[in-house]
Design a protein around this motif. Structure first.
Motif, short mmCIF file in Angstrom:
data_model
loop_
_atom_site.label_atom_id
_atom_site.label_comp_id
_atom_site.label_asym_id
_atom_site.label_seq_id
_atom_site.Cartn_x
_atom_site.Cartn_y
_atom_site.Cartn_z
N ARG A 63 53.25 46.03 39.75
CA ARG A 63 54.70 45.84 39.77
C ARG A 63 55.34 46.62 40.92
N TYR A 64 54.81 47.79 41.21
CA TYR A 64 55.34 48.59 42.31
C TYR A 64 55.17 47.86 43.64
N TYR A 65 54.00 47.24 43.83
CA TYR A 65 53.74 46.54 45.08
C TYR A 65 54.28 45.11 45.08
N GLY A 66 54.74 44.64 43.92
CA GLY A 66 55.31 43.30 43.85
C GLY A 66 54.30 42.19 43.79
N ILE A 67 53.12 42.45 43.20
CA ILE A 67 52.10 41.40 43.13
C ILE A 67 51.58 41.26 41.69
N GLU A 68 52.46 41.43 40.72
CA GLU A 68 52.03 41.31 39.32
C GLU A 68 51.47 39.93 39.02
N SER A 69 52.03 38.88 39.63
CA SER A 69 51.55 37.52 39.38
C SER A 69 50.10 37.36 39.83
N PHE A 70 49.70 38.07 40.90
CA PHE A 70 48.31 38.00 41.37
C PHE A 70 47.38 38.65 40.35
N LEU A 71 47.83 39.74 39.74
CA LEU A 71 47.02 40.40 38.72
C LEU A 71 46.85 39.48 37.51
N ILE A 72 47.93 38.81 37.12
CA ILE A 72 47.85 37.86 35.99
C ILE A 72 46.82 36.77 36.28
N ASP A 73 46.89 36.19 37.49
CA ASP A 73 45.96 35.11 37.85
C ASP A 73 44.52 35.61 37.87
N SER A 74 44.31 36.82 38.37
CA SER A 74 42.94 37.35 38.45
C SER A 74 42.37 37.59 37.06
N LEU A 75 43.22 38.00 36.13
CA LEU A 75 42.76 38.18 34.75
C LEU A 75 42.40 36.84 34.13
N SER A 76 43.17 35.80 34.46
CA SER A 76 42.85 34.47 33.96
C SER A 76 41.51 34.00 34.49
N ASN A 77 41.23 34.30 35.76
CA ASN A 77 39.96 33.89 36.36
C ASN A 77 38.77 34.61 35.73
N SER A 78 39.00 35.86 35.28
CA SER A 78 37.89 36.65 34.75
C SER A 78 37.76 36.55 33.24
N SER A 79 38.72 35.90 32.58
CA SER A 79 38.73 35.84 31.12
C SER A 79 38.69 34.40 30.65
N GLN A 80 37.58 33.99 30.11
CA GLN A 80 37.42 32.64 29.59
C GLN A 80 37.64 32.65 28.08
N PHE A 81 38.15 31.53 27.57
CA PHE A 81 38.31 31.39 26.13
C PHE A 81 36.98 30.96 25.55
N GLU A 82 36.35 31.86 24.79
CA GLU A 82 35.07 31.58 24.15
C GLU A 82 35.31 31.49 22.66
N ALA A 83 35.38 30.28 22.14
CA ALA A 83 35.74 30.08 20.74
C ALA A 83 34.77 30.76 19.79
N PHE A 84 33.50 30.89 20.20
CA PHE A 84 32.49 31.46 19.32
C PHE A 84 32.42 32.98 19.42
N ASP A 85 33.22 33.56 20.30
CA ASP A 85 33.16 35.00 20.49
C ASP A 85 34.56 35.61 20.53
N LEU A 86 35.40 35.17 19.62
CA LEU A 86 36.75 35.74 19.53
C LEU A 86 36.70 37.02 18.69
N ARG A 87 37.41 38.02 19.17
CA ARG A 87 37.44 39.31 18.47
C ARG A 87 38.88 39.76 18.33
N LYS A 88 39.18 40.36 17.17
CA LYS A 88 40.53 40.87 16.99
C LYS A 88 40.74 42.05 17.93
N SER A 89 41.69 41.89 18.85
CA SER A 89 41.88 42.92 19.87
C SER A 89 43.05 43.83 19.59
N ARG A 90 44.07 43.33 18.87
CA ARG A 90 45.22 44.18 18.59
C ARG A 90 46.14 43.53 17.57
N ILE A 91 47.09 44.31 17.10
CA ILE A 91 48.14 43.85 16.21
C ILE A 91 49.47 44.09 16.93
N LEU A 92 50.32 43.07 16.98
CA LEU A 92 51.62 43.19 17.61
C LEU A 92 52.68 43.35 16.51
#
Length: 439
Positions: free
Chosen positions: A86-115
């Protein structure tokens, strides 16, 4: 804040971040966009120094160069990466990179947090944001929005409910003010029963306050101006079929059709309809009238070209291929279809949703996961005609019925599944493990 010297004869830019020298090219820096601090490094002409963390800078520079997260990103707290991006103004690039590295694996879903949610109201509706990372939650008279990292949230008070006249369009990015209210033309006090959308249109199912008429309005999504009206029903006498408003609207991108469905409960059982509309021509293409084992919930999968339902009587999952619509009895049971009394209603409250190539059906406090198994082709292979369609129920031990509160809603976005439960003032987040930093 300091910036590097850029030699006019060179395409190479050197920058000192926290005492460490980094070198990159003007082209790489300008990829960040004109509003980013990175792009401003290209035009500076005097010696500067950037007083920030060099290790985090190296991760962000790698993302800018490749679009992916580096392996070393696992060593960092995601909150630090978010703040730095956010400081450098490239938060959208970080979001996209996380999407590239994180695949939806239906057989390996784990509870990660409670909102957790503010207030005493349980969530009634959950909707992932357009980029699939964030989440909007309606609970009581409030709407709580979580950003893509699920670490920042904001809550606005929004008047309105299913018994409130008209559809309020709320600007959540600018304080939650009501941008406009959409009403069914020529009908006063019409209430909203369901909404849906495509890339072009907003669809809204209305019912008159006297419950003697219902309709679906089509609006231009960009201007919110009415385009057309479909599925208009005026109720005369004991015409039960016309009295059922559509309570679920789903756009089928692959065939440019709108699927609408609604059901009605009576002492003699549950009846309903699933209709498919060509919005542009305003013609109903197909209709499935539900009398035997009507749906408790219904969904459509574009990826599988299939409509799925969970029977209100049997509690079993059924499917019908979009290519075989129009047949007298289109539903095929995926489980063990048994003769049951209409009074059993084992599927009451069950929810069914599709995501990717999978179908998720809630059963009590647990979830069944169904996936297609391809068995072969017949005839001319180029026609891609399946010999048979086989869906297999997979073991989902982590979300088997565990005695927790009943699941009342499912939603999906990115590599996450969101679950809401009865009488719980929170959202469960289930996700696939990331190859990069864990959110």
């Amino acid at each position: 804040m300091n910036f590097p010297i850029i030699s006019p004869e060179s395409n190479v830019v050197s920058v000192n971040v926290g005492g460490r020298i980094f070198q990159t090219t003007k082209q790489t820096l300008t990829l960040a966009g004109t509003d980013s601090l990175f792009s401003r490094l290209v035009t500076e002409s005097s010696t500067r120094f950037v007083d920030r963390d060099p290790d985090l800078f190296s991760v962000l520079l790698y993302i800018l160069r490749t679009g992916n997260l580096p392996a070393r990103s696992r060593a960092f707290d995601v909150r630090d990466l978010i703040e730095e991006s956010r400081y450098y103004g490239i938060e959208s690039f970080l979001i996209d990179s996380l999407s590239n590295s994180s695949q939806f694996e239906a057989f390996d879903l784990r509870k990660s947090r409670i909102l957790p949610l503010n207030g005493r109201d349980s969530p009634s509706t959950i909707a992932p944001t357009a980029n699939g990372g964030g989440l909007h939650v309606a609970h009581g008279s409030k709407i709580t929005s979580f950003d893509w990292s699920l670490r920042r949230k904001s809550t606005v008070v929004a008047a309105g409910a299913t018994d409130f006249p008209g559809l309020q369009i709320i600007d959540l990015d600018n304080g939650g003010f009501v941008r406009t209210t959409l009403n069914w033309e020529n009908v006063t006090s019409s209430t909203v029963q369901a909404i849906g959308s495509s890339s072009e249109f907003l669809f809204t199912s209305f019912e008159s306050s006297r419950r003697n008429s219902n309709s679906i309005m089509v609006y231009d999504l960009s201007t919110l101006l009415p385009v057309s009206e479909i599925d208009h029903c005026e109720i005369y006498g004991a015409d039960i079929d016309s009295a059922i408003p559509s309570t679920k609207l789903r756009w089928i991108q692959s065939c440019n059709l709108l699927m609408v469905s609604g059901s009605h409960s009576s002492p003699s059982g549950v009846s309903g309809h699933v209709r498919f509309w060509d919005v542009r021509s305003k013609n109903m293409v197909w209709e499935i009238k539900e009398t035997q084992d009507c749906f408790s919930d219904v969904t459509v999968s574009d990826n599988l070209s299939t409509v799925f339902k969970v029977g209100v009587t049997s509690g079993e999952v059924f499917y019908t291929d979009l290519r075989s619509l129009g047949s007298k009895d289109p539903w095929i049971c995926l489980g063990e279809e048994k003769k049951r009394s209409l009074n059993e209603r084992r599927g009451v409250g069950c929810k069914i949703e599709s995501y990717g190539n999978h179908v998720f059906c809630s059963k009590g406090s647990g979830i069944e996961l169904w996936s297609e198994v391809i068995t072969g082709l017949v005839g001319n292979a180029s026609r891609d005609v399946l010999e048979e369609r086989v869906f297999r129920k997979n073991s989902f031990a982590k979300l088997a019925d565990s005695g927790e509160n009943k699941i009342t809603g499912l939603a999906f976005g990115g590599n996450r599944m969101f679950v809401i439960r009865k009488d719980q003032q929170c959202i469960e987040v289930w996700q696939s493990p990331s190859r990069g930093v864990s959110i």
